[in-house]
Write a protein that holds these residues in place. Structure first.
Motif, PDB file in Angstrom:
ATOM      1  N   UNK A  48     -11.961 -15.357 -30.555  1.00  0.00           N
ATOM      2  CA  UNK A  48     -11.957 -14.531 -29.344  1.00  0.00           C
ATOM      3  C   UNK A  48     -11.543 -13.097 -29.653  1.00  0.00           C
ATOM      4  N   UNK A  49     -10.538 -12.939 -30.539  1.00  0.00           N
ATOM      5  CA  UNK A  49     -10.042 -11.597 -30.853  1.00  0.00           C
ATOM      6  C   UNK A  49     -11.120 -10.775 -31.536  1.00  0.00           C
ATOM      7  N   UNK A  50     -11.849 -11.417 -32.433  1.00  0.00           N
ATOM      8  CA  UNK A  50     -12.929 -10.708 -33.122  1.00  0.00           C
ATOM      9  C   UNK A  50     -13.980 -10.244 -32.121  1.00  0.00           C
ATOM     10  N   UNK A  51     -14.249 -11.092 -31.122  1.00  0.00           N
ATOM     11  CA  UNK A  51     -15.246 -10.720 -30.113  1.00  0.00           C
ATOM     12  C   UNK A  51     -14.795  -9.522 -29.291  1.00  0.00           C
ATOM     13  N   UNK A  52     -13.480  -9.497 -28.933  1.00  0.00           N
ATOM     14  CA  UNK A  52     -12.948  -8.325 -28.236  1.00  0.00           C
ATOM     15  C   UNK A  52     -13.098  -7.087 -29.098  1.00  0.00           C
ATOM     16  N   UNK A  53     -12.731  -7.233 -30.371  1.00  0.00           N
ATOM     17  CA  UNK A  53     -12.795  -6.088 -31.287  1.00  0.00           C
ATOM     18  C   UNK A  53     -14.230  -5.577 -31.396  1.00  0.00           C
ATOM     19  N   UNK A  54     -15.183  -6.502 -31.533  1.00  0.00           N
ATOM     20  CA  UNK A  54     -16.579  -6.085 -31.701  1.00  0.00           C
ATOM     21  C   UNK A  54     -17.116  -5.404 -30.442  1.00  0.00           C
ATOM     22  N   UNK A  55     -16.595  -5.818 -29.285  1.00  0.00           N
ATOM     23  CA  UNK A  55     -17.012  -5.169 -28.036  1.00  0.00           C
ATOM     24  C   UNK A  55     -16.569  -3.700 -28.048  1.00  0.00           C
ATOM     25  N   UNK A  56     -15.358  -3.457 -28.548  1.00  0.00           N
ATOM     26  CA  UNK A  56     -14.891  -2.076 -28.670  1.00  0.00           C
ATOM     27  C   UNK A  56     -15.716  -1.304 -29.678  1.00  0.00           C
ATOM     28  N   UNK A  57     -16.047  -1.977 -30.787  1.00  0.00           N
ATOM     29  CA  UNK A  57     -16.821  -1.327 -31.851  1.00  0.00           C
ATOM     30  C   UNK A  57     -18.205  -0.915 -31.344  1.00  0.00           C
ATOM     31  N   UNK A  58     -18.781  -1.725 -30.438  1.00  0.00           N
ATOM     32  CA  UNK A  58     -20.094  -1.407 -29.878  1.00  0.00           C
ATOM     33  C   UNK A  58     -20.153  -0.007 -29.290  1.00  0.00           C
ATOM     34  N   UNK A  59     -19.114   0.315 -28.493  1.00  0.00           N
ATOM     35  CA  UNK A  59     -19.064   1.641 -27.881  1.00  0.00           C
ATOM     36  C   UNK A  59     -19.076   2.721 -28.945  1.00  0.00           C
TER      37      UNK A  59
ATOM     38  N   UNK B  19     -23.390  -2.840 -16.524  1.00  0.00           N
ATOM     39  CA  UNK B  19     -22.750  -2.120 -17.623  1.00  0.00           C
ATOM     40  C   UNK B  19     -21.468  -2.815 -18.090  1.00  0.00           C
ATOM     41  N   UNK B  20     -21.270  -2.864 -19.412  1.00  0.00           N
ATOM     42  CA  UNK B  20     -20.004  -3.337 -19.963  1.00  0.00           C
ATOM     43  C   UNK B  20     -19.059  -2.145 -19.912  1.00  0.00           C
ATOM     44  N   UNK B  21     -18.263  -2.100 -18.833  1.00  0.00           N
ATOM     45  CA  UNK B  21     -17.516  -0.877 -18.498  1.00  0.00           C
ATOM     46  C   UNK B  21     -16.689  -0.344 -19.677  1.00  0.00           C
ATOM     47  N   UNK B  22     -15.925  -1.237 -20.326  1.00  0.00           N
ATOM     48  CA  UNK B  22     -15.063  -0.797 -21.425  1.00  0.00           C
ATOM     49  C   UNK B  22     -15.843  -0.096 -22.514  1.00  0.00           C
ATOM     50  N   UNK B  23     -16.938  -0.727 -22.964  1.00  0.00           N
ATOM     51  CA  UNK B  23     -17.737  -0.160 -24.047  1.00  0.00           C
ATOM     52  C   UNK B  23     -18.358   1.175 -23.631  1.00  0.00           C
ATOM     53  N   UNK B  24     -18.786   1.259 -22.347  1.00  0.00           N
ATOM     54  CA  UNK B  24     -19.377   2.507 -21.870  1.00  0.00           C
ATOM     55  C   UNK B  24     -18.347   3.632 -21.924  1.00  0.00           C
ATOM     56  N   UNK B  25     -17.118   3.343 -21.440  1.00  0.00           N
ATOM     57  CA  UNK B  25     -16.069   4.376 -21.455  1.00  0.00           C
ATOM     58  C   UNK B  25     -15.794   4.829 -22.884  1.00  0.00           C
ATOM     59  N   UNK B  26     -15.656   3.858 -23.808  1.00  0.00           N
ATOM     60  CA  UNK B  26     -15.414   4.209 -25.211  1.00  0.00           C
ATOM     61  C   UNK B  26     -16.537   5.101 -25.728  1.00  0.00           C
ATOM     62  N   UNK B  27     -17.787   4.707 -25.464  1.00  0.00           N
ATOM     63  CA  UNK B  27     -18.934   5.470 -25.970  1.00  0.00           C
ATOM     64  C   UNK B  27     -18.900   6.904 -25.458  1.00  0.00           C
ATOM     65  N   UNK B  28     -18.682   7.065 -24.154  1.00  0.00           N
ATOM     66  CA  UNK B  28     -18.703   8.409 -23.559  1.00  0.00           C
ATOM     67  C   UNK B  28     -17.565   9.262 -24.122  1.00  0.00           C
ATOM     68  N   UNK B  29     -16.345   8.695 -24.142  1.00  0.00           N
ATOM     69  CA  UNK B  29     -15.187   9.468 -24.609  1.00  0.00           C
ATOM     70  C   UNK B  29     -15.349   9.849 -26.084  1.00  0.00           C
TER      71      UNK B  29
END
Lengths: 186, 188
Positions: B109-120, A145-155
């Motif tokens: 790299x910053x865009x990749x971090x941002x997109x990882x957050x967007x995925x959630x 699991x991509x922990x950060x993304x999972x936490x964001x999704x759940x919250x």
């Protein structure tokens, strides 16, 4: 290139013809394409959804244009959106010309009675597949699991159940996600 | 000449509607009402609701279906085509610009971090869409069974999506037939 353009047109023509229920209903089809065509990956599809939801215009049309652009650039976007809307234009003009009270027709009503729950299931399955790809990273053949993304999704999913937050614009959520992603270097 | 002017008006009206609404589908109704009923007086509110009903129970993007229908009612086949082109234009322009920019910075790299957050966020929003949809569409036992079976089929097999749509439409029609027959037999 001409070959790809024709395939692109044909695939999106089929989506326009069978995606019943508008925007989200195109998702299962777009996902199916990642399995049979080398045009874009599931990860790219996640980005496409985010961009399509935070820009103006109908969701399904935006996603299809993006998918076309991903495949063949500007020309690809033109071809895929043309393919997508062509069945609509033909069907609607036929209905408007020859069929009165189409939406009240008992057969149409009965068909939609069956299609609606099926489309809900199709979209649900597509979203589950999307979550699997977005929230897990394949590492040496193992899914972690991509922990950060999972936490964001759940919250955020929890927050979305709050009535007041439900109405917030999707673009705002994406912005929050992007900032968190950058701050925590996900 | 007058015809041409009307066609361009249709084009511009739907370009504005497409360019100013996010999400499509239901969110577009207030904007359609403002442009077509209140501002232009092209159709009545009842006609708009009819158009919208047709747009929803035909395959394809609901906003595009509604645009074609309104355009056809106003100016025939050419009207339908111009309205649809108007609806498509903003998506085409905006998506192409955004996609082109994004592709250029994909290695950042910053865009990749941002997109990882967007995925959630994408996952959360889409899951929420599914729940809203399920609440709206699963109105009785038949719908729940239908949804359950299709979900299992999707998760366990590779049945083409088109086949599922066609077969489920047939199931709906057959089920209604059976129900009507039973209703008739119960009556003395």
């Amino acid at each position: 290139m001409m070959q790809t353009a024709l395939e692109l047109f044909w695939e999106f023509f089929k989506i326009g013809l069978f995606a019943v229920g508008g925007g989200p209903a195109t998702l299962p089809f777009l996902m199916e394409l990642t399995k049979v065509k080398p045009w874009y990956t599931m990860e790219q599809l996640t980005n496409m959804i985010a961009i399509s939801e935070s820009t103006p215009g109908p969701l399904g049309l935006n996603m299809s244009t993006y998918a076309g652009f991903q495949t063949l650039g500007l020309f690809g976007g033109l071809v895929s959106s043309f393919g997508l809307v062509l069945p609509s234009v033909i069907i609607i003009i036929l209905i408007a010309r020859f069929l009165d009270n189409f939406s009240q027709n008992p057969y149409v009503k009965a068909a939609f009675y069956g299609v609606r729950p099926a489309v809900t299931a199709l979209i649900a399955a597509a979203v589950l597949g999307l979550c699997r790809v977005s929230l897990f990273v394949e590492h040496n053949g193992k899914l972690t699991p991509a922990v950060g993304a999972v936490i964001i999704a759940v919250v955020v999913f929890g927050l979305l159940q709050v009535k007041r937050l439900k109405k917030l614009h999707p673009a705002l959520w994406f912005l929050v996600g992007a900032v968190i992603g950058i701050v925590f270097r996900l | 000449m007058n015809d041409m002017k009307m066609l361009w008006q249709l084009y511009w009206a739907f370009l504005r509607i497409g360019g100013l609404t996010f999400g499509g589908g239901l969110t577009m109704l207030p904007m359609l009402k403002y442009e077509l009923v209140e501002k232009k007086n092209w159709i009545t509110e009842e006609e708009l609701v009819d158009c919208y009903a047709i747009g929803q129970c035909t395959p394809g993007i609901i906003a595009v279906n509604t645009a074609t229908f309104v355009g056809y009612k106003k100016k025939g086949v050419a009207g339908g085509i111009f309205s649809t082109l108007g609806m498509v234009t903003p998506s085409l322009v905006i998506i192409t610009l955004v996609a082109a920019c994004l592709e250029n910075f994909m290695d950042n790299v910053w865009l990749q971090h941002a997109l990882m957050g967007v995925r959630g966020i994408v996952c959360a929003l889409m899951l929420n869409t599914v729940i809203t949809l399920a609440r709206k569409s699963l109105v009785d036992g038949f719908c729940c069974v239908m949804c359950g079976i299709v979900l299992l089929l999707c998760l366990l097999t590779d049945i083409p999506t088109i086949l599922i749509v066609v077969v489920s439409a047939l199931c709906g029609i057959i089920w209604e037939k059976i129900r009507l027959r039973f209703a008739r037999e119960e009556r003395p």
